[in-house]
Design a protein around this motif. Structure first.
Motif, PDB file in Angstrom:
ATOM      1  N   GLY A  38       0.815  -1.211   0.000  1.00  0.00           N
ATOM      2  CA  GLY A  38       0.000   0.000   0.000  1.00  0.00           C
ATOM      3  C   GLY A  38       0.848   1.261   0.000  1.00  0.00           C
ATOM      4  N   ILE A  39       1.890   1.286   0.831  1.00  0.00           N
ATOM      5  CA  ILE A  39       2.773   2.456   0.886  1.00  0.00           C
ATOM      6  C   ILE A  39       3.498   2.624  -0.448  1.00  0.00           C
ATOM      7  N   GLY A  40       3.942   1.512  -1.033  1.00  0.00           N
ATOM      8  CA  GLY A  40       4.620   1.585  -2.321  1.00  0.00           C
ATOM      9  C   GLY A  40       3.734   2.145  -3.412  1.00  0.00           C
ATOM     10  N   LEU A  41       2.476   1.697  -3.450  1.00  0.00           N
ATOM     11  CA  LEU A  41       1.534   2.209  -4.448  1.00  0.00           C
ATOM     12  C   LEU A  41       1.231   3.682  -4.222  1.00  0.00           C
ATOM     13  N   ALA A  42       1.017   4.059  -2.941  1.00  0.00           N
ATOM     14  CA  ALA A  42       0.723   5.453  -2.623  1.00  0.00           C
ATOM     15  C   ALA A  42       1.872   6.360  -3.048  1.00  0.00           C
ATOM     16  N   ALA A  43       3.113   5.908  -2.811  1.00  0.00           N
ATOM     17  CA  ALA A  43       4.277   6.711  -3.193  1.00  0.00           C
ATOM     18  C   ALA A  43       4.431   6.795  -4.703  1.00  0.00           C
ATOM     19  N   ALA A  44       4.021   5.747  -5.413  1.00  0.00           N
ATOM     20  CA  ALA A  44       4.107   5.762  -6.878  1.00  0.00           C
ATOM     21  C   ALA A  44       3.061   6.685  -7.487  1.00  0.00           C
ATOM     22  N   ILE A  45       1.953   6.870  -6.776  1.00  0.00           N
ATOM     23  CA  ILE A  45       0.908   7.791  -7.240  1.00  0.00           C
ATOM     24  C   ILE A  45       1.284   9.227  -6.931  1.00  0.00           C
ATOM     25  N   LYS A  46       1.790   9.428  -5.715  1.00  0.00           N
ATOM     26  CA  LYS A  46       2.183  10.758  -5.250  1.00  0.00           C
ATOM     27  C   LYS A  46       3.359  10.573  -4.300  1.00  0.00           C
ATOM     28  N   LEU A  47       4.437  11.283  -4.474  1.00  0.00           N
ATOM     29  CA  LEU A  47       5.701  10.960  -3.816  1.00  0.00           C
ATOM     30  C   LEU A  47       5.684  11.108  -2.296  1.00  0.00           C
ATOM     31  N   THR A  48       4.859  11.986  -1.763  1.00  0.00           N
ATOM     32  CA  THR A  48       4.896  12.283  -0.335  1.00  0.00           C
ATOM     33  C   THR A  48       4.793  11.057   0.571  1.00  0.00           C
ATOM     34  N   PRO A  49       3.921  10.062   0.297  1.00  0.00           N
ATOM     35  CA  PRO A  49       3.841   8.897   1.184  1.00  0.00           C
ATOM     36  C   PRO A  49       5.119   8.072   1.276  1.00  0.00           C
ATOM     37  N   ALA A  50       6.106   8.358   0.425  1.00  0.00           N
ATOM     38  CA  ALA A  50       7.380   7.627   0.507  1.00  0.00           C
ATOM     39  C   ALA A  50       8.048   7.827   1.860  1.00  0.00           C
ATOM     40  N   LEU A  51       7.679   8.893   2.578  1.00  0.00           N
ATOM     41  CA  LEU A  51       8.273   9.136   3.898  1.00  0.00           C
ATOM     42  C   LEU A  51       7.935   8.011   4.871  1.00  0.00           C
ATOM     43  N   PHE A  52       6.816   7.331   4.654  1.00  0.00           N
ATOM     44  CA  PHE A  52       6.464   6.205   5.521  1.00  0.00           C
ATOM     45  C   PHE A  52       7.455   5.050   5.340  1.00  0.00           C
ATOM     46  N   ALA A  53       7.911   4.842   4.109  1.00  0.00           N
ATOM     47  CA  ALA A  53       8.912   3.801   3.872  1.00  0.00           C
ATOM     48  C   ALA A  53      10.232   4.176   4.535  1.00  0.00           C
ATOM     49  N   VAL A  54      10.570   5.465   4.504  1.00  0.00           N
ATOM     50  CA  VAL A  54      11.780   5.938   5.182  1.00  0.00           C
ATOM     51  C   VAL A  54      11.669   5.687   6.684  1.00  0.00           C
ATOM     52  N   MET A  55      10.499   6.009   7.254  1.00  0.00           N
ATOM     53  CA  MET A  55      10.279   5.775   8.680  1.00  0.00           C
ATOM     54  C   MET A  55      10.447   4.304   9.036  1.00  0.00           C
ATOM     55  N   LEU A  56       9.856   3.418   8.243  1.00  0.00           N
ATOM     56  CA  LEU A  56       9.955   1.989   8.515  1.00  0.00           C
ATOM     57  C   LEU A  56      11.396   1.501   8.385  1.00  0.00           C
ATOM     58  N   ALA A  57      12.120   2.016   7.395  1.00  0.00           N
ATOM     59  CA  ALA A  57      13.511   1.612   7.210  1.00  0.00           C
ATOM     60  C   ALA A  57      14.368   2.040   8.400  1.00  0.00           C
ATOM     61  N   LEU A  58      14.180   3.266   8.859  1.00  0.00           N
ATOM     62  CA  LEU A  58      14.951   3.758  10.009  1.00  0.00           C
ATOM     63  C   LEU A  58      14.612   2.975  11.277  1.00  0.00           C
ATOM     64  N   ALA A  59      13.314   2.717  11.480  1.00  0.00           N
ATOM     65  CA  ALA A  59      12.911   1.910  12.634  1.00  0.00           C
ATOM     66  C   ALA A  59      13.505   0.509  12.532  1.00  0.00           C
ATOM     67  N   GLY A  60      13.530  -0.037  11.322  1.00  0.00           N
ATOM     68  CA  GLY A  60      14.102  -1.359  11.113  1.00  0.00           C
ATOM     69  C   GLY A  60      15.581  -1.401  11.426  1.00  0.00           C
ATOM     70  N   ILE A  61      16.300  -0.338  11.086  1.00  0.00           N
ATOM     71  CA  ILE A  61      17.727  -0.279  11.373  1.00  0.00           C
ATOM     72  C   ILE A  61      17.970  -0.246  12.885  1.00  0.00           C
ATOM     73  N   VAL A  62      17.168   0.562  13.587  1.00  0.00           N
ATOM     74  CA  VAL A  62      17.301   0.643  15.047  1.00  0.00           C
ATOM     75  C   VAL A  62      17.051  -0.728  15.677  1.00  0.00           C
ATOM     76  N   VAL A  63      15.994  -1.387  15.244  1.00  0.00           N
ATOM     77  CA  VAL A  63      15.664  -2.707  15.794  1.00  0.00           C
ATOM     78  C   VAL A  63      16.733  -3.731  15.415  1.00  0.00           C
ATOM     79  N   ALA A  64      17.252  -3.648  14.177  1.00  0.00           N
ATOM     80  CA  ALA A  64      18.283  -4.590  13.732  1.00  0.00           C
ATOM     81  C   ALA A  64      19.530  -4.491  14.606  1.00  0.00           C
ATOM     82  N   VAL A  65      19.933  -3.270  14.921  1.00  0.00           N
ATOM     83  CA  VAL A  65      21.106  -3.076  15.781  1.00  0.00           C
ATOM     84  C   VAL A  65      20.869  -3.695  17.151  1.00  0.00           C
TER      85      VAL A  65
END
Length: 438
Positions: A182-209
């Protein structure tokens, strides 16, 4: 006696089911009345559904092999501002006549209001289906009248669809393999929702560490959802480039860098930091001031969202990320602020003290009062710009959404900080919800 007891039980069950259905039926009736009144009021107000006409024109341009980013639609000569994938998505609108398309757009958006409220209630933890369904109907009956939702339906915008895509992802169970699409499709329609993917990636990095330090595998739910979102975005974007190579090249090399293409920065409807600063500084381009302000808010807002996500407080993470995206975007029209729907739902459930109740009431007043339209504004005029000559009172009215957004981020930051301290003081382990989200 035994026979009587056995035959009476189903009757009792039927009675309980009948009584249990009453709140749901009453809520459905209230929602139907509200939506009907809303539809009639919009028609009496002569709404044009201007943006859905632009979407339809984009679809026709694609079908006819025209230049998508040279196209100008309606009497206001509105251009295409979204990526090519959006235009491909709009082509089915060309199969409808204009009256049918407007009816479809209004009805579909009203259904999306219900979907957004339903997902927002799930986001804050209301799991009982019957309770969530009745509550969603009541809340939808009220929230459909707030200015961002009203204006979204007035123009036939796609803001509600994008928010539903994002919340669908964020409310999936941790092991759901489709979460992120859903986030990927939303970002492909309009770029702004891509920030949610950035948030998830950063949270994932914190958890991975943290997991590596604890001797556990580093891969986690947040990284998987970010990867799925990124992969979905790339797949549909590349596919769009195959179908529309010229338009794709032009968008990703030219249009994506044109911040003024959607409209004037100082327009009253622009409720981003750039719009607020343009009106405050009486300039059409706040330049470096916007870059500095947007950079600071992006860092702060993402930090709040990521910390919330890591702690398993997904409702705070989602709303903080959404508000951050709205603030740092070069243009965030008032109808983009449909994210006020989950924000108000979250605040209402959190408002247990008198101060929080008062703050929630003030926030609701800002978005229900239509106050940004009380000040002189130019509309579509490019020659007369009263927004550049606002006094202090007019400026505050026209900056309401952005100021409310900043206040909300500070509130969430304090709440999450308090929750983190309580967790650290009560137990050395990670909260159960946060563990599940890993």
């Amino acid at each position: 006696m035994t026979t009587i007891g056995r035959t009476a039980a189903p009757a009792d069950d039927d009675l309980h089911q009948h009584v249990g259905r009453r709140p749901l039926l009453l809520a459905a009736l209230a929602c139907l009345v509200s939506f009907t009144a809303f539809w009639i009021t919009q028609r009496l107000a002569g709404v044009t559904l201007l943006d859905v006409m632009v979407y339809r024109a984009e679809g026709w341009t694609v079908r006819n092999g025209g230049d998508l980013y040279a196209m100008q639609a309606t009497v206001f000569n509105l251009p295409t501002t979204y990526p090519p994938f959006a235009a491909l998505l709009f082509t089915p609108l060309t199969l409808l006549g204009v009256p049918e398309m407007r009816t479809f757009a209004t009805g579909f958006n009203l259904l999306l209001v219900l979907a957004l409220v339903h997902l927002a209630l799930r986001l804050i933890g209301i799991d009982e289906r019957a309770k969530r369904a009745a509550t969603a109907l009541w809340v939808s009956a009220l929230l459909v009248w707030c200015e961002p939702v009203w204006t979204t339906l007035r123009y036939g915008q796609i803001n509600l669809l994008l928010a539903v895509f994002v919340l669908w992802d964020l409310t999936r169970r941790p092991g759901n393999r489709w979460a992120g699409i859903g986030i990927g499709l939303a970002a492909a329609i309009k770029l702004t929702p891509a920030l949610f993917a950035v948030m998830l990636a950063l949270a994932g990095i914190v958890v991975a560490v943290r997991r590596v330090r604890a001797g556990r595998p580093w891969w986690n739910t947040h990284l998987r959802r970010a990867a799925v979102a990124t992969g979905t975005f790339l797949v549909v974007t590349v596919a769009s480039a195959v179908v529309l190579p010229y338009d794709s090249k032009r968008f990703w090399t030219e249009m994506v860098f044109s911040a003024s293409r959607p409209g004037q920065a100082e327009d009253t409807a622009n409720q981003s930091l750039r719009g607020v600063l343009a009106r405050l500084l009486h300039t059409t381009d706040p330049g470096l001031w916007f870059v500095l302000a947007a950079g600071a808010v992006a860092v702060f807002g993402l930090a709040v969202a990521v910390r919330s996500q890591v702690l398993g407080r997904t409702a705070e993470a989602a709303t903080a990320c959404a508000v951050t995206a709205l603030l740092i975007s070069p243009v965030s029209w008032s109808h983009h602020w449909v994210w006020i729907v989950p924000v108000l739902i979250l605040l209402f459930t959190e408002a247990r003290t008198r101060a929080l109740k008062a703050g929630t009431a003030v926030l609701a007043l800002i978005f229900y009062s239509y106050s940004l339209w009380w000040v002189p504004h130019a509309g579509t005029s490019t020659t007369v710009r009263p927004e550049l000559d606002q006094n202090a009172g007019e400026f505050l009215l026209s900056a309401g959404y952005a100021l409310a957004g900043l206040g909300f981020l500070v509130f969430i930051a304090l709440r999450v900080r308090g929750a983190a301290k309580d967790t650290a003081n009560s137990a050395p382990t990670v909260p159960a919800q946060a563990v599940a989200n890993e």
